[in-house]
Structure formats: C-alpha cells, structure tokens
Design a protein around this motif. Structure first.
Motif, mmCIF file in Angstrom:
data_model
loop_
_atom_site.group_PDB
_atom_site.id
_atom_site.type_symbol
_atom_site.label_atom_id
_atom_site.label_comp_id
_atom_site.label_asym_id
_atom_site.label_seq_id
_atom_site.Cartn_x
_atom_site.Cartn_y
_atom_site.Cartn_z
ATOM 1 N N ARG A 6 41.572 -6.437 2.084
ATOM 2 C CA ARG A 6 42.261 -6.413 3.380
ATOM 3 C C ARG A 6 43.253 -7.564 3.502
ATOM 4 O O ARG A 6 44.384 -7.391 3.967
ATOM 5 C CB ARG A 6 41.233 -6.455 4.514
ATOM 6 C CG ARG A 6 40.454 -5.163 4.675
ATOM 7 C CD ARG A 6 39.800 -5.082 6.052
ATOM 8 N NE ARG A 6 38.823 -6.159 6.245
ATOM 9 C CZ ARG A 6 37.535 -6.063 5.923
ATOM 10 N NH1 ARG A 6 37.089 -4.947 5.369
ATOM 11 N NH2 ARG A 6 36.718 -7.055 6.144
ATOM 12 N N VAL A 53 48.012 -12.821 13.439
ATOM 13 C CA VAL A 53 47.311 -11.869 14.304
ATOM 14 C C VAL A 53 46.458 -10.917 13.480
ATOM 15 O O VAL A 53 45.285 -10.650 13.800
ATOM 16 C CB VAL A 53 48.322 -11.094 15.168
ATOM 17 C CG1 VAL A 53 47.623 -9.952 15.916
ATOM 18 C CG2 VAL A 53 48.994 -12.034 16.156
ATOM 19 N N LEU A 54 47.021 -10.387 12.405
ATOM 20 C CA LEU A 54 46.272 -9.444 11.579
ATOM 21 C C LEU A 54 45.060 -10.103 10.921
ATOM 22 O O LEU A 54 43.977 -9.517 10.821
ATOM 23 C CB LEU A 54 47.198 -8.842 10.522
ATOM 24 C CG LEU A 54 48.315 -7.930 11.070
ATOM 25 C CD1 LEU A 54 49.244 -7.496 9.948
ATOM 26 C CD2 LEU A 54 47.730 -6.722 11.775
ATOM 27 N N ARG A 56 43.452 -12.720 12.125
ATOM 28 C CA ARG A 56 42.493 -12.974 13.195
ATOM 29 C C ARG A 56 41.658 -11.730 13.486
ATOM 30 O O ARG A 56 40.438 -11.801 13.647
ATOM 31 C CB ARG A 56 43.236 -13.407 14.450
ATOM 32 C CG ARG A 56 42.376 -13.534 15.699
ATOM 33 C CD ARG A 56 41.455 -14.714 15.658
ATOM 34 N NE ARG A 56 42.205 -15.963 15.733
ATOM 35 C CZ ARG A 56 41.632 -17.165 15.742
ATOM 36 N NH1 ARG A 56 40.317 -17.255 15.662
ATOM 37 N NH2 ARG A 56 42.360 -18.251 15.800
ATOM 38 N N ILE A 57 42.327 -10.585 13.545
ATOM 39 C CA ILE A 57 41.596 -9.341 13.795
ATOM 40 C C ILE A 57 40.660 -9.016 12.628
ATOM 41 O O ILE A 57 39.503 -8.618 12.811
ATOM 42 C CB ILE A 57 42.594 -8.189 14.029
ATOM 43 C CG1 ILE A 57 43.393 -8.449 15.313
ATOM 44 C CG2 ILE A 57 41.869 -6.854 14.124
ATOM 45 C CD1 ILE A 57 44.505 -7.455 15.547
ATOM 46 N N GLY A 58 41.160 -9.207 11.406
ATOM 47 C CA GLY A 58 40.349 -8.873 10.246
ATOM 48 C C GLY A 58 39.139 -9.768 10.068
ATOM 49 O O GLY A 58 38.087 -9.328 9.592
ATOM 50 N N ALA A 60 37.579 -11.463 12.605
ATOM 51 C CA ALA A 60 36.804 -11.632 13.841
ATOM 52 C C ALA A 60 35.310 -11.374 13.629
ATOM 53 O O ALA A 60 34.477 -12.129 14.137
ATOM 54 C CB ALA A 60 37.365 -10.722 14.928
ATOM 55 N N ARG A 64 32.142 -13.987 14.541
ATOM 56 C CA ARG A 64 30.969 -13.663 15.365
ATOM 57 C C ARG A 64 29.675 -13.934 14.601
ATOM 58 O O ARG A 64 28.703 -14.447 15.165
ATOM 59 C CB ARG A 64 31.029 -12.195 15.807
ATOM 60 C CG ARG A 64 32.122 -11.899 16.820
ATOM 61 C CD ARG A 64 31.898 -10.544 17.478
ATOM 62 N NE ARG A 64 31.969 -9.451 16.512
ATOM 63 C CZ ARG A 64 33.084 -8.795 16.225
ATOM 64 N NH1 ARG A 64 34.229 -9.130 16.820
ATOM 65 N NH2 ARG A 64 33.069 -7.805 15.356
ATOM 66 N N THR A 84 29.309 -3.816 12.482
ATOM 67 C CA THR A 84 30.440 -2.929 12.726
ATOM 68 C C THR A 84 31.210 -2.715 11.429
ATOM 69 O O THR A 84 31.392 -3.643 10.638
ATOM 70 C CB THR A 84 31.389 -3.524 13.780
ATOM 71 O OG1 THR A 84 31.820 -4.822 13.356
ATOM 72 C CG2 THR A 84 30.693 -3.650 15.126
#
Length: 321
Positions: A6, A53-54, A56-58, A60, A64, A84
C-alpha cells in the motif's frame, strides 16, 4: 494488499502523476521562470499533502492498535480493538486480541492458585493461633488466677494486672484469627458475616453501618468469599487511610435479580490521584476470578471513596432464593 504494497503504491501514484504532468502540460525552462517555479512548488506541495493524507488513512489502524497496546491493563479488561480489513495490520490486531485473551486467562488461573493458597495459609495460621497460642494463653490465665488466690495483697494486684493484659492479648489473637478465617461466613452466611464486619470495625472514631436488602440472590461459596474479602479490605482502607468518620456498607440485588452488588462508601479524604496500592489490586484480582465488575472512585459529590462490586449470579452458579 500488504502494508508495504500500500505504501509503495501510494508513493508510486504520486510520482507517476508528477512525471505525467512534467511530460504533458507542465514545462521547465532554463533558466527557470518565476511562473514555472510557482507551478512546481505548488505541485510539490499538493503531492506532499496528498501523500501525507493517504499515508495517514492507510496507517490509522496501526495507530489505533498502538493506543490499545499502550492502555491495556489485565486487571481492567476493556473492549478489544476492532479488526478491520485484511493484511498485516488486521492480522496483527487479531493476534493482539488473542494474546490479551490468553494473558487474562493465564493471569486468572495463576491468581486463583495464589489466592487459594493464601486462603489455605490464612486458615492454617488462624487455626494455630486459636488452638495453640489461644489455649496457651488460656492456661496462663488459669495459672495467674490460681496464683493470685494464694499470694499476699500487694502481689495479688500485680497478678490481676497481668491477668488483664493476658486476657486482652487473648482477645486480640481471637480477633486476628476471625479476620484470617471468616468462620461466621461458613457457618452463618454472607449476611451475618457482613454485619459482623461492620461491628468489628466500629470504634469511637469510626462508625460503620451495614444495610442488607432481604431476599438477595444466592451465590456460590467463591463469590461470597470474594464479596466478604472486598468488604473487609474496603473497611480496612477506610479505617487506616481515609480519615473517615462514617462508612456505609450496602448489599443489594442487581437490577432484575441478576446478582448481588456490594457498595462501601465513606466520608473520608478519598484516593485522589494516588496510585492504587496492593489492597485495591488484590480486590481487582479477586473480582476477576469470578467475572465480577469492580469500580473504585470518588463518592457522591466527589467526597470520600466508593467501592462497588457487582457479582452476577449466573457466573457463580448461584440460584435465586
């Protein structure tokens, strides 16, 4: 797709877009013009923002999982991180949840063995205090009385004083033995044991009142012992550390008759930001053994300390009366 794939794909997309722009509508002169420099800087900034941004999303789910790892506490079971998607992060999250389940089960097993050994040792010490030392002091009392009846008056007063000291020591040993081995719990049940605790801790400085709701659901011996020990430890903490003048002990049914709740609240100084000591941690370990919920915090209005233990009847094999 793997985490490596990714991240590589995200960066590859950004670079391909940049090359396509340079080969297409965007051109660079030598020397570079001001307008071209602004376009290049703007494009670079846009690519960096998009890449950030990408990523950060990948990443996340990994963040957590990191927070869940940092806050995990075996004495306070909490909700597990949600698994998830697929790939390494999902597998890592599932592995972490499995590890927590195994660690909690192993800790409960080891704590159960330790507490069982502790209770057995308490019973042994209590029996020796009662049978050995108690009988010895009783014999000493009889000898002192026998001697006091046959000596002159000045010596008799001193022997009477020795008798009172020995009798007080005998009463203290019996009190310690009762705390170590709650015979009243085994013989008369939880209600009488809690009332006896309240009477035992009541002094001129501390008043303890027990409120027991009639018709409580029946619990197994292990659950009753945990309730008794938590109440005992809570009263000990209130007497030694809180500076309280009043303590209320409540035994009441949980909503729907699902189990029994114990609430011990005092009007002392509270625990504040102080770290939990061995006493509270011991209460948490006992609660975990029977799947009970233990809450320790400030009382109503933020004053004093409130200890709540909720024991569900179906987890202890109890049946309603």
């Amino acid at each position: 797709m793997s985490l490596y794939g990714r991240i590589f794909l995200l960066n590859a997309v950004v670079l391909v877009v940049a090359v396509a722009l340079l080969l297409g509508p965007v051109t660079v002169s030598t020397p570079i013009l001001l307008g071209e420099a602004l376009v290049l800087l703007g494009g670079l900034g846009a690519m960096l923002v998009a890449n950030a941004v990408l990523l950060r999303i990948g990443l996340a789910p990994l963040a957590r999982l990191n927070r869940a790892m940092a806050t995990a506490d075996l004495l306070r079971p909490d909700a597990r991180p949600v698994v998830t998607g697929q790939g390494e992060i999902a597998g890592l999250t599932a592995t972490f949840n499995t590890m927590l389940d195994r660690l909690e089960a192993e800790r409960a097993t080891s704590s159960g063995r330790v507490l069982s050994a502790l209770e057995a040792e308490r019973r042994r010490i209590a029996r020796e205090l009662h049978d050995e030392i108690g009988q010895t002091l009783t014999a000493v009392l009889l000898q002192l009385k026998h001697a006091a009846d046959r000596v002159p008056e000045p010596v008799r007063a001193e022997l009477h004083q020795a008798q009172e000291t020995t009798r007080a020591s005998l009463d203290e040993i019996r009190r310690i033995a009762r705390r170590l081995r709650p015979g009243v719990l085994e013989e008369l049940g939880l209600h009488s044991a809690v009332r006896a605790l309240a009477s035992e801790f009541t002094t001129t400085r501390l008043g303890v009142t027990a409120h027991i709701t009639p018709g409580l659901p029946a619990l197994g011996p292990a659950a009753e012992l945990v309730l008794y020990r938590v109440a005992q430890e809570s009263l000990t903490n209130a007497a030694r550390h809180s500076g309280a003048g009043r303590v209320e002990v409540h035994l009441l049914p949980l909503p729907g008759g699902a189990g029994v709740g114990l609430v011990v609240s005092d009007d002392g100084g509270g625990i504040g930001a102080a770290p939990e000591g061995a006493g509270i941690q011991g209460m948490r370990e006992r609660a975990l053994l029977i799947g009970a919920e233990l809450l320790v915090g400030a009382g109503p209005g933020g004053r004093g300390t409130r200890v709540c233990l909720n024991v569900t009847a179906d987890r202890t094999g109890g049946t309603a009366r």
